[in-house]
Write a protein that holds these residues in place. Structure first.
Motif, short mmCIF file in Angstrom:
data_model
loop_
_atom_site.label_atom_id
_atom_site.label_comp_id
_atom_site.label_asym_id
_atom_site.label_seq_id
_atom_site.Cartn_x
_atom_site.Cartn_y
_atom_site.Cartn_z
N PHE A 24 0.72 -1.13 -0.05
CA PHE A 24 -0.04 -0.12 0.06
C PHE A 24 0.94 1.33 -0.04
O PHE A 24 1.79 1.14 0.62
N ARG A 25 0.30 2.06 -0.71
CA ARG A 25 0.94 3.69 -0.64
C ARG A 25 0.55 4.59 0.43
O ARG A 25 -0.84 4.83 0.28
N PHE A 26 1.59 5.00 1.41
CA PHE A 26 1.25 5.92 2.13
C PHE A 26 2.05 7.02 2.10
O PHE A 26 3.20 6.69 1.83
N GLY A 27 1.87 8.13 2.53
CA GLY A 27 2.56 9.37 2.58
C GLY A 27 3.76 9.08 3.63
O GLY A 27 3.43 9.00 4.74
N ASP A 28 5.16 9.25 3.31
CA ASP A 28 6.17 9.10 4.14
C ASP A 28 5.85 10.27 5.30
O ASP A 28 5.73 11.40 4.94
N GLY A 29 5.87 9.65 6.57
CA GLY A 29 6.10 10.78 7.66
C GLY A 29 4.53 10.92 8.08
O GLY A 29 4.47 11.99 8.98
N THR A 30 3.56 10.30 7.28
CA THR A 30 2.27 10.61 7.99
C THR A 30 1.84 9.53 9.15
O THR A 30 2.45 8.65 9.28
N PRO A 31 0.95 9.98 9.83
CA PRO A 31 0.32 8.88 11.03
C PRO A 31 0.03 7.52 10.36
O PRO A 31 0.36 6.64 11.11
N ALA A 32 -0.44 7.64 8.98
CA ALA A 32 -1.09 6.25 8.58
C ALA A 32 0.07 5.26 8.43
O ALA A 32 0.20 4.19 8.39
N HIS A 33 1.10 6.30 7.69
CA HIS A 33 2.56 5.40 7.31
C HIS A 33 3.23 4.69 8.54
O HIS A 33 3.49 3.44 8.57
N ALA A 34 3.18 5.64 9.58
CA ALA A 34 3.85 5.25 10.96
C ALA A 34 3.07 3.79 11.48
O ALA A 34 3.73 3.04 12.01
N LEU A 37 3.61 0.64 9.70
CA LEU A 37 4.97 0.14 9.68
C LEU A 37 4.96 -0.66 11.14
O LEU A 37 5.74 -1.43 11.35
N THR A 38 3.99 -0.57 12.26
CA THR A 38 3.93 -1.15 13.62
C THR A 38 3.37 -2.58 13.20
O THR A 38 3.38 -3.28 14.25
N LEU A 39 2.58 -2.80 12.24
CA LEU A 39 1.70 -3.98 11.90
C LEU A 39 2.88 -5.31 11.75
O LEU A 39 3.92 -4.90 11.11
N LEU A 40 2.50 -6.38 12.19
CA LEU A 40 3.37 -7.52 12.22
C LEU A 40 3.53 -7.91 10.67
O LEU A 40 2.96 -7.89 10.07
N GLY A 41 4.77 -7.80 10.43
CA GLY A 41 5.28 -8.39 9.11
C GLY A 41 5.42 -7.25 8.01
O GLY A 41 5.70 -7.37 6.83
N ALA A 42 5.00 -6.14 8.53
CA ALA A 42 5.14 -4.70 7.84
C ALA A 42 6.52 -4.53 7.34
O ALA A 42 7.41 -4.52 8.21
N GLU A 43 6.83 -4.13 6.12
CA GLU A 43 8.02 -3.46 5.92
C GLU A 43 8.00 -2.58 4.50
O GLU A 43 6.90 -2.60 4.01
N LEU A 44 8.95 -1.75 4.35
CA LEU A 44 8.88 -0.85 3.31
C LEU A 44 9.02 -1.68 1.95
O LEU A 44 9.50 -2.65 1.79
N PHE A 45 8.41 -0.98 1.03
CA PHE A 45 7.91 -1.88 -0.45
C PHE A 45 9.56 -1.72 -1.06
O PHE A 45 9.90 -0.49 -1.50
N ASP A 46 9.90 -2.77 -1.83
CA ASP A 46 11.20 -2.85 -2.51
C ASP A 46 10.91 -3.48 -3.78
O ASP A 46 11.04 -4.83 -4.16
N PRO A 47 10.40 -2.85 -4.85
CA PRO A 47 9.97 -3.61 -5.96
C PRO A 47 11.00 -4.16 -6.85
O PRO A 47 10.98 -4.98 -7.58
#
Length: 55
Positions: A24-34, A37-47
């Motif tokens: 999913f695409r979230f704006g960097d630094g937004t509360p939704a992005h933060a 990233l706290t969800l189990l298994g979440a990581e930054l997207f590396d296409p």
């Protein structure tokens, strides 16, 4: 999006499927992005799979 199946709204991709992972695409630094990233298994997207994830 990056050659992967994607979901779009108003012509812009906000999610894509890479293998069995949904990104999913979230704006960097937004509360939704933060929070995401706290969800189990979440990581930054590396296409590229070259250890260069998006922020």
């Amino acid at each position: 999006m990056f050659g992967k199946p994607a979901l779009k709204a108003h012509g812009k991709a906000f999610a894509c499927l890479k293998g069995d992972t949904l990104a999913f695409r979230f704006g960097d630094g937004t509360p939704a992005h933060a929070k995401a990233l706290t969800l189990l298994g979440a990581e930054l997207f590396d296409p590229s799979d070259k250890d260069r994830p998006f922020k």
